[in-house]
Design a protein around this motif. Structure first.
Motif, PDB file in Angstrom:
ATOM      1  N   GLY A   1       0.868  -1.165   0.000  1.00 13.51           N
ATOM      2  CA  GLY A   1       0.000   0.000   0.000  1.00 13.51           C
ATOM      3  C   GLY A   1       0.905   1.215   0.000  1.00 13.51           C
ATOM      4  O   GLY A   1       2.123   1.103  -0.184  1.00 13.51           O
ATOM      5  N   ARG A   2       0.338   2.359   0.263  1.00 11.10           N
ATOM      6  CA  ARG A   2       1.128   3.581   0.247  1.00 11.10           C
ATOM      7  C   ARG A   2       2.206   3.571   1.333  1.00 11.10           C
ATOM      8  O   ARG A   2       3.322   4.006   1.111  1.00 11.10           O
ATOM      9  CB  ARG A   2       0.193   4.769   0.426  1.00 11.10           C
ATOM     10  N   HIS A   3       1.851   3.080   2.525  1.00 11.08           N
ATOM     11  CA  HIS A   3       2.800   3.077   3.635  1.00 11.08           C
ATOM     12  C   HIS A   3       2.912   1.719   4.300  1.00 11.08           C
ATOM     13  O   HIS A   3       3.271   1.634   5.462  1.00 11.08           O
ATOM     14  CB  HIS A   3       2.370   4.098   4.700  1.00 11.08           C
ATOM     15  N   VAL A   4       2.566   0.661   3.573  1.00 15.84           N
ATOM     16  CA  VAL A   4       2.544  -0.653   4.210  1.00 15.84           C
ATOM     17  C   VAL A   4       2.879  -1.751   3.208  1.00 15.84           C
ATOM     18  O   VAL A   4       2.580  -1.634   2.021  1.00 15.84           O
ATOM     19  CB  VAL A   4       1.152  -0.907   4.853  1.00 15.84           C
ATOM     20  N   VAL A   5       3.529  -2.764   3.705  1.00 15.28           N
ATOM     21  CA  VAL A   5       3.744  -4.000   2.955  1.00 15.28           C
ATOM     22  C   VAL A   5       3.093  -5.075   3.810  1.00 15.28           C
ATOM     23  O   VAL A   5       3.353  -5.155   5.012  1.00 15.28           O
ATOM     24  CB  VAL A   5       5.244  -4.305   2.765  1.00 15.28           C
ATOM     25  N   TYR A   6       2.218  -5.891   3.225  1.00 13.56           N
ATOM     26  CA  TYR A   6       1.468  -6.828   4.045  1.00 13.56           C
ATOM     27  C   TYR A   6       1.212  -8.151   3.340  1.00 13.56           C
ATOM     28  O   TYR A   6       1.266  -8.247   2.121  1.00 13.56           O
ATOM     29  CB  TYR A   6       0.139  -6.220   4.504  1.00 13.56           C
ATOM     30  N   ASN A   7       0.925  -9.146   4.170  1.00 16.83           N
ATOM     31  CA  ASN A   7       0.524 -10.472   3.699  1.00 16.83           C
ATOM     32  C   ASN A   7      -0.358 -11.064   4.788  1.00 16.83           C
ATOM     33  O   ASN A   7       0.116 -11.784   5.663  1.00 16.83           O
ATOM     34  CB  ASN A   7       1.757 -11.339   3.443  1.00 16.83           C
ATOM     35  N   LEU A   8      -1.631 -10.709   4.782  1.00 18.86           N
ATOM     36  CA  LEU A   8      -2.567 -11.131   5.822  1.00 18.86           C
ATOM     37  C   LEU A   8      -3.600 -12.096   5.255  1.00 18.86           C
ATOM     38  O   LEU A   8      -4.308 -11.767   4.298  1.00 18.86           O
ATOM     39  CB  LEU A   8      -3.300  -9.911   6.409  1.00 18.86           C
ATOM     40  N   HIS A   9      -3.662 -13.272   5.841  1.00 16.56           N
ATOM     41  CA  HIS A   9      -4.660 -14.266   5.461  1.00 16.56           C
ATOM     42  C   HIS A   9      -5.430 -14.682   6.711  1.00 16.56           C
ATOM     43  O   HIS A   9      -4.835 -14.775   7.788  1.00 16.56           O
ATOM     44  CB  HIS A   9      -4.000 -15.516   4.868  1.00 16.56           C
ATOM     45  N   VAL A  10      -6.697 -14.950   6.545  1.00 19.45           N
ATOM     46  CA  VAL A  10      -7.494 -15.458   7.663  1.00 19.45           C
ATOM     47  C   VAL A  10      -8.322 -16.641   7.169  1.00 19.45           C
ATOM     48  O   VAL A  10      -8.835 -16.633   6.047  1.00 19.45           O
ATOM     49  CB  VAL A  10      -8.391 -14.360   8.280  1.00 19.45           C
ATOM     50  N   HIS A  11      -8.418 -17.657   8.014  1.00 16.62           N
ATOM     51  CA  HIS A  11      -9.283 -18.812   7.758  1.00 16.62           C
ATOM     52  C   HIS A  11     -10.549 -18.566   8.564  1.00 16.62           C
ATOM     53  O   HIS A  11     -10.503 -18.425   9.788  1.00 16.62           O
ATOM     54  CB  HIS A  11      -8.570 -20.091   8.218  1.00 16.62           C
TER      55      HIS A  11
END
Length: 142
Positions: free
Chosen positions: A14-24
């Protein structure tokens, strides 16, 4: 800004974030009644995929049985998980009841479709032991 090579397509920026979020997520029908058919599960997946898209999330995997569904959702950090869950359950319940009322009414009554509770488990990435060890091994200044 030039595009960077990213070996893992699940890592998003994103503009100020790097992410890898997964939810089951697991949703159970009210009273665990077996109201689901293959046709209803197929439609449920379509609805939930659309809801995820509205939240800028991605439904990576979906399946279910007669009384519950499993979802694997990749979502951005700006999404409140509880709001996503409320939308997934609310929109799907309303549309499934509207489109399959004669079948669903035999199993579920009182305007309910999903149980009030749900399961949410974070998943993906390195196991907790690896993350703990990585943090532990940081070179802390003396």
């Amino acid at each position: 800004m030039s595009p960077r090579w990213n070996p893992n397509p699940d890592v998003r920026t994103g503009r100020h974030v790097v992410y890898n979020l997964h939810v089951h997520l697991v949703f159970v029908t009210k009273y665990r009644r077996g109201a689901m058919t293959d046709e209803i599960l197929t439609r449920c997946e379509e609805i939930m995929r659309e809801v995820c898209t509205d939240f800028e999330a991605e439904l990576k995997q979906f399946n279910g049985e007669v009384d519950h569904v499993h979802l694997l959702v990749h979502y951005p950090p700006k999404v409140q998980l509880s709001k996503l869950v409320n939308s997934l359950k609310g929109v799907s319940a309303r549309l499934l009841r509207k489109e399959h009322d004669s079948h669903i009414r035999r199993y579920l009554w009182g305007g309910h479709f999903w149980s009030g509770s749900y399961f949410a488990g974070s998943c993906g990435g390195a196991p907790l032991t690896v993350v703990k060890q990585y943090i532990e091994n940081q070179k802390r200044p003396v």
